[in-house]
Motif scaffolding. Structure first.
Motif, mmCIF file in Angstrom:
data_model
loop_
_atom_site.group_PDB
_atom_site.id
_atom_site.type_symbol
_atom_site.label_atom_id
_atom_site.label_comp_id
_atom_site.label_asym_id
_atom_site.label_seq_id
_atom_site.Cartn_x
_atom_site.Cartn_y
_atom_site.Cartn_z
ATOM 1 N N GLY A 130 0.807 -1.210 0.000
ATOM 2 C CA GLY A 130 0.000 0.000 0.000
ATOM 3 C C GLY A 130 0.841 1.261 0.000
ATOM 4 N N VAL A 131 1.931 1.232 0.762
ATOM 5 C CA VAL A 131 2.830 2.387 0.801
ATOM 6 C C VAL A 131 3.483 2.588 -0.565
ATOM 7 C CG1 VAL A 131 4.942 3.298 1.840
ATOM 8 C CG2 VAL A 131 3.208 2.222 3.273
ATOM 9 N N THR A 132 3.878 1.507 -1.209
ATOM 10 C CA THR A 132 4.474 1.596 -2.541
ATOM 11 C C THR A 132 3.470 2.115 -3.558
ATOM 12 O OG1 THR A 132 5.913 -0.266 -1.990
ATOM 13 C CG2 THR A 132 5.689 0.294 -4.319
ATOM 14 N N ALA A 133 2.252 1.609 -3.517
ATOM 15 C CA ALA A 133 1.217 2.076 -4.443
ATOM 16 C C ALA A 133 0.908 3.553 -4.210
ATOM 17 C CB ALA A 133 -0.054 1.236 -4.279
ATOM 18 N N ALA A 134 0.858 3.954 -2.943
ATOM 19 C CA ALA A 134 0.608 5.363 -2.629
ATOM 20 C C ALA A 134 1.743 6.238 -3.132
ATOM 21 C CB ALA A 134 0.421 5.537 -1.120
ATOM 22 N N ALA A 135 2.973 5.788 -2.976
ATOM 23 C CA ALA A 135 4.120 6.561 -3.450
ATOM 24 C C ALA A 135 4.080 6.733 -4.966
ATOM 25 C CB ALA A 135 5.425 5.880 -3.029
ATOM 26 N N VAL A 136 3.677 5.696 -5.682
ATOM 27 C CA VAL A 136 3.558 5.787 -7.141
ATOM 28 C C VAL A 136 2.459 6.772 -7.521
ATOM 29 C CG1 VAL A 136 2.918 4.495 -9.216
ATOM 30 C CG2 VAL A 136 4.522 3.507 -7.583
ATOM 31 N N CYS A 137 1.317 6.691 -6.848
ATOM 32 C CA CYS A 137 0.209 7.614 -7.129
ATOM 33 C C CYS A 137 0.613 9.058 -6.868
ATOM 34 C CB CYS A 137 -1.017 7.253 -6.288
ATOM 35 S SG CYS A 137 -1.819 5.725 -6.763
ATOM 36 N N PHE A 138 1.259 9.296 -5.737
ATOM 37 C CA PHE A 138 1.681 10.658 -5.402
ATOM 38 C C PHE A 138 2.756 11.159 -6.357
ATOM 39 C CE2 PHE A 138 0.448 9.546 -0.793
ATOM 40 C CZ PHE A 138 -0.883 9.832 -1.066
ATOM 41 N N ALA A 139 3.645 10.271 -6.804
ATOM 42 C CA ALA A 139 4.688 10.666 -7.750
ATOM 43 C C ALA A 139 4.077 11.075 -9.094
ATOM 44 C CB ALA A 139 5.688 9.533 -7.940
ATOM 45 N N VAL A 140 3.058 10.350 -9.539
ATOM 46 C CA VAL A 140 2.392 10.703 -10.798
ATOM 47 C C VAL A 140 1.707 12.057 -10.671
ATOM 48 C CG1 VAL A 140 0.521 10.051 -12.369
ATOM 49 C CG2 VAL A 140 2.137 8.326 -11.581
ATOM 50 N N VAL A 141 1.043 12.296 -9.539
ATOM 51 C CA VAL A 141 0.369 13.581 -9.332
ATOM 52 C C VAL A 141 1.393 14.715 -9.283
ATOM 53 C CG1 VAL A 141 -1.012 14.920 -7.689
ATOM 54 C CG2 VAL A 141 -1.655 12.584 -8.222
ATOM 55 N N LEU A 142 2.491 14.514 -8.572
ATOM 56 C CA LEU A 142 3.530 15.544 -8.505
ATOM 57 C C LEU A 142 4.178 15.786 -9.863
ATOM 58 C CD1 LEU A 142 5.262 14.806 -5.094
ATOM 59 C CD2 LEU A 142 3.885 16.794 -5.712
ATOM 60 N N ALA A 143 4.362 14.725 -10.639
ATOM 61 C CA ALA A 143 4.931 14.885 -11.979
ATOM 62 C C ALA A 143 3.986 15.677 -12.876
ATOM 63 C CB ALA A 143 5.221 13.520 -12.591
ATOM 64 N N ALA A 144 2.694 15.435 -12.765
ATOM 65 C CA ALA A 144 1.725 16.188 -13.566
ATOM 66 C C ALA A 144 1.703 17.653 -13.166
ATOM 67 C CB ALA A 144 0.330 15.574 -13.406
ATOM 68 N N ILE A 145 1.813 17.915 -11.869
ATOM 69 C CA ILE A 145 1.861 19.308 -11.409
ATOM 70 C C ILE A 145 3.132 19.988 -11.911
ATOM 71 C CG2 ILE A 145 2.101 20.760 -9.345
ATOM 72 C CD1 ILE A 145 0.271 18.717 -7.917
ATOM 73 N N GLY A 146 4.257 19.297 -11.811
ATOM 74 C CA GLY A 146 5.513 19.845 -12.302
ATOM 75 C C GLY A 146 5.488 20.100 -13.798
ATOM 76 N N TRP A 147 4.917 19.165 -14.554
ATOM 77 C CA TRP A 147 4.798 19.344 -16.000
ATOM 78 C C TRP A 147 3.919 20.545 -16.338
ATOM 79 C CZ3 TRP A 147 0.431 18.599 -19.237
ATOM 80 C CH2 TRP A 147 0.722 18.717 -20.591
ATOM 81 N N GLY A 148 2.832 20.720 -15.589
ATOM 82 C CA GLY A 148 1.956 21.868 -15.817
ATOM 83 C C GLY A 148 2.658 23.181 -15.541
ATOM 84 N N ILE A 149 3.389 23.248 -14.447
ATOM 85 C CA ILE A 149 4.126 24.473 -14.122
ATOM 86 C C ILE A 149 5.210 24.732 -15.164
ATOM 87 C CG2 ILE A 149 5.709 25.515 -12.452
ATOM 88 C CD1 ILE A 149 4.035 24.128 -10.263
ATOM 89 N N TYR A 150 5.910 23.682 -15.571
ATOM 90 C CA TYR A 150 6.952 23.833 -16.585
ATOM 91 C C TYR A 150 6.374 24.335 -17.911
ATOM 92 C CZ TYR A 150 10.320 22.620 -20.160
ATOM 93 O OH TYR A 150 11.155 22.660 -21.243
ATOM 94 N N SER A 151 5.241 23.766 -18.319
ATOM 95 C CA SER A 151 4.667 24.185 -19.610
ATOM 96 C C SER A 151 4.151 25.619 -19.551
ATOM 97 C CB SER A 151 3.548 23.223 -20.034
ATOM 98 O OG SER A 151 2.482 23.282 -19.131
ATOM 99 N N ILE A 152 3.683 26.070 -18.413
ATOM 100 C CA ILE A 152 3.242 27.453 -18.284
ATOM 101 C C ILE A 152 4.436 28.406 -18.310
ATOM 102 C CG2 ILE A 152 2.223 29.128 -16.694
ATOM 103 C CD1 ILE A 152 0.276 26.917 -15.842
ATOM 104 N N VAL A 153 5.486 28.066 -17.568
ATOM 105 C CA VAL A 153 6.649 28.941 -17.485
ATOM 106 C C VAL A 153 7.418 28.982 -18.814
ATOM 107 C CG1 VAL A 153 8.899 29.212 -16.366
ATOM 108 C CG2 VAL A 153 6.876 28.723 -14.992
ATOM 109 N N SER A 154 7.525 27.853 -19.492
ATOM 110 C CA SER A 154 8.318 27.817 -20.722
ATOM 111 C C SER A 154 7.631 28.518 -21.894
ATOM 112 C CB SER A 154 8.630 26.375 -21.098
ATOM 113 O OG SER A 154 7.443 25.703 -21.482
ATOM 114 N N HIS A 155 6.330 28.701 -21.843
ATOM 115 C CA HIS A 155 5.612 29.360 -22.924
ATOM 116 C C HIS A 155 5.465 30.860 -22.717
ATOM 117 C CE1 HIS A 155 4.414 25.222 -23.872
ATOM 118 N NE2 HIS A 155 4.487 25.670 -25.115
#
Length: 84
Positions: free
Chosen positions: A58-83
């Protein structure tokens, strides 16, 4: 059909909106649910009724879920800043 409606762009916007708008919060909720201790019949429980062990899967699955959410947030911030 209508020349002023780009249906290709429209379906792309709808898909991304559903993934980001409903998919990321749902994935975060799945991660939180994976962190909660499982209640197994006949297992050793503490006074509060919660099971005392931590589920490593469960801890591993939660870490994967949180990592995907954080990656999506980071990608969104990066795409806003780079444009800009």
């Amino acid at each position: 059909m209508n020349s002023w409606i780009n249906l290709t762009a429209l379906w792309k916007i709808v898909v991304v909106g559903l993934l980001a708008g409903a998919g990321l919060p749902a994935l975060f909720a799945i991660g939180l649910r994976a962190l909660s201790p499982a209640r197994i019949a006949g297992s050793e429980q503490t006074q509060g009724g919660q099971s005392s062990g931590i589920n490593p899967v469960g801890v591993t699955a939660a870490a994967v879920c949180f990592a995907v959410v954080l990656a999506a947030i980071g990608w969104g911030i990066y795409s806003i800043v780079s444009h800009s």
